[in-house]
Design an enzyme around this catalytic site. Structure first.
Site, short mmCIF file in Angstrom:
data_model
loop_
_atom_site.label_atom_id
_atom_site.label_comp_id
_atom_site.label_asym_id
_atom_site.label_seq_id
_atom_site.Cartn_x
_atom_site.Cartn_y
_atom_site.Cartn_z
N GLY A 246 38.87 40.40 35.21
CA GLY A 246 38.97 41.85 35.16
C GLY A 246 38.91 42.45 36.55
O GLY A 246 39.19 41.78 37.55
N SER A 247 38.51 43.70 36.62
CA SER A 247 38.49 44.42 37.88
C SER A 247 37.34 43.96 38.77
O SER A 247 36.33 43.42 38.30
CB SER A 247 38.38 45.92 37.63
N VAL A 250 33.95 45.86 37.87
CA VAL A 250 33.24 45.32 36.72
C VAL A 250 32.73 43.92 37.04
O VAL A 250 31.62 43.55 36.66
CB VAL A 250 34.14 45.31 35.47
N GLU A 268 37.38 35.98 38.12
CA GLU A 268 38.79 36.15 38.47
C GLU A 268 39.06 37.64 38.51
O GLU A 268 39.33 38.26 37.48
CB GLU A 268 39.69 35.45 37.44
N CYS A 302 47.34 39.89 37.98
CA CYS A 302 46.45 39.82 39.14
C CYS A 302 47.19 39.25 40.34
O CYS A 302 46.80 39.49 41.49
CB CYS A 302 45.20 39.01 38.83
#
Length: 515
Positions: A246-247, A250, A268, A302
């Site tokens: 995710g971001s 977060v 990741e 990503c």
């Protein structure tokens, strides 16, 4: 389940995947969630409601975890090659359902059908990789300094692995983690993105068949739904490893939360990937790599190419070629193979796209092409945009951040050293690439003084990683590694063993302790 226009066979695909009356509660392969709140899954393709999924309550979560704990006691004692055989069967089931699952990925998430099918193929590939790996969980043998002693190391399963996945790869990244974890002897609890929950339900239905046919506990592969489960997983001391995709923001919270209980993480996170276009590059190859890298999955990878660092001598030519290629992009329903670009995941993503372009212009950026929201027939969901190219500077605040949308920033360089400095001059460090026919430039880019990313490519783009190599990045990308190579070690604990087969007890380092 909503009634869907079945032009592209979605209704049939859902039925094949065992997704029928999901709006009334769904069997996730582990427990039936009948009392939770509802997640409504709308397709960004046409805005239609696909189905509703009940979320896991705290009580549901505890039930899942209890079953996972019990399943681990059985699964860890199954020999690794036998675990590999189970994963092989999972791969065979995925082969059977590749077409409908690929369709569902495309329809629920919005990527092209070819990319959806490709994502399922990644799942099949990682199963094949894991099967071979199940006979290669090697430890080392070491010589002891003490006579009649033997030293070696071995690897044991961790236990329960928590997997929190993102919407953009709703099934593949879960499989990268779960298939390796399974052959290592771990069991998995998966919390998918609430923006693509049906893909997860479908996967659990497929795996459930294999587990049942082999009389194995259902808790070996479990599913929980709803955003509240993120914190339950992060704070649960029964979960030694949390894999989060995710971001960066977060991910920073996940890392801190899990570390506070001395758990491990695989992170990741964001990417801000660049391609360096050398004066020695083959522009026709650049075109394919840069355009697919920038607009594939509507810029929601990503590994999406977000910056193009172009040598000043070929800058104008490259921009002209790119502008012409962008003009030929077909934008529309991703299930139609004639289209190149599908929708963004939702209207929030569309607004982020528009905001980023506005910020780039405010900092001095110039829009070369694109940047519009499409309306009218075929674009009813409000999630379709025209991929955008912006001339910008690397130091712009918006360029330093990852916008999960099809925006490509262009910038010039004069020396290869300057280009590498620009490439590395962002907080993220996932994927990178250089297009050049100069051996010197290639080697410099790949050297210690070159790219600082976890992935560095030559004459291919920044996206499209294969499962054989470890996937992940440095800096604010989180440092995690998934999929191939020796990434399996993250899912196991190392143990060093010393065996004394003599009749005396000498101490290490020559220490004497006479009694």
């Amino acid at each position: 389940m909503a009634t869907l226009t079945d032009t592209f066979g979605i209704q049939k695909a859902l039925t094949q995947l065992g997704i029928t009356e999901i709006n009334n509660g769904t069997s996730t392969g582990t427990v039936s969630f009948a009392d939770g709140e509802v997640i409504s899954s709308f397709s960004p393709v046409d805005g239609q409601l696909i189905a509703k999924v009940k979320t896991s309550t705290p009580e549901d979560y505890q039930t899942v975890m209890a079953k996972a704990e019990e399943a681990f006691k059985t699964w860890r004692l199954v020999p690794a090659p036998k675990r590999g055989e189970i994963v092989r069967q999972m791969g065979e089931e995925l082969r059977k359902y590749k077409e409908p699952l690929g369709q569902l990925v495309s329809y629920e998430m919005g990527k092209s059908l070819q990319e959806g099918l490709g994502e399922v193929q990644e799942m099949i590939d990682i199963c094949d990789f894991a099967v071979g790996l199940s006979r290669q969980l090697y430890g080392l043998t070491m010589h002891s300094e003490r006579p009649l002693h033997r030293m070696y190391e071995q690897w044991h399963p961790l236990g329960i692995v928590g997997i929190i996945s993102a919407f953009n790869f709703p099934v593949a990244v879960w499989s990268w983690n779960s298939m390796l974890a399974l052959i290592c002897g771990d069991v998995c609890v998966w919390k998918p993105s609430s923006k693509a929950p049906l893909c997860a339900v479908a996967c659990q239905n497929i795996l459930k068949t294999v587990l049942e046919n082999n009389n194995l506990p259902e808790g070996i592969s479990s599913l929980v739904t709803g955003e509240a489960c993120n914190e339950l997983l992060n704070n649960d001391k029964r979960i030694p490893l949390v894999s989060f995709t995710g971001s960066t923001n977060v991910g920073r919270h996940v890392s801190k939360t899990v570390a506070e209980r001395f758990g491990k993480t695989i992170l990741e996170l964001g990417g801000n990937n660049a391609i360096i276009v050398s004066e020695n590059a083959d522009i026709s190859m650049v075109l394919v790599g840069a355009v697919f890298g920038a607009v594939g999955t509507a810029g929601q990878r990503c590994t999406t190419t977000r910056r193009l660092i172009i040598h000043e001598s070929v800058y104008d030519k490259t921009v002209s070629v790119l502008k012409s290629a962008y003009a030929q992009l077909k934008i529309g329903n991703p299930l139609d193979s004639n289209n190149h670009v599908g929708p963004l995941i939702d209207k929030t993503a569309v607004q982020s796209f528009l905001n980023a372009i506005e910020k780039a212009q405010a900092e001095g950026g110039k829009v070369v092409t694109g940047g519009e929201v499409l309306e009218g027939e075929g674009y009813e969901s409000g999630c379709y945009v025209t991929p955008c190219i912006v001339e910008a500077e690397n130091h712009y605040e918006i360029v330093q951040h990852e916008t999960f949308a099809p925006i490509l920033y262009l910038m010039k360089y004069s020396t290869i050293e300057q280009a590498i400095e620009l490439q590395n001059g962002v907080p993220q460090g996932l994927s990178s690439s250089i297009f050049t026919n100069s051996m010197r430039e290639m080697e410099l880019f790949l050297s210690q003084a070159g790219s600082d990313c976890g992935i560095a490519n030559v004459n291919i783009g920044t996206s499209g990683a294969e499962i054989g190599g470890a996937f992940g990045g440095e800096k604010e990308t989180g440092g995690g590694r998934e999929s191939g190579s020796d990434a399996w070690r993250a899912y196991m604990r190392r143990q060093t063993n010393t065996i004394n087969y003599g009749s005396q007890l000498p101490l290490a380092q020559g220490i004497r302790f006479d009694l």
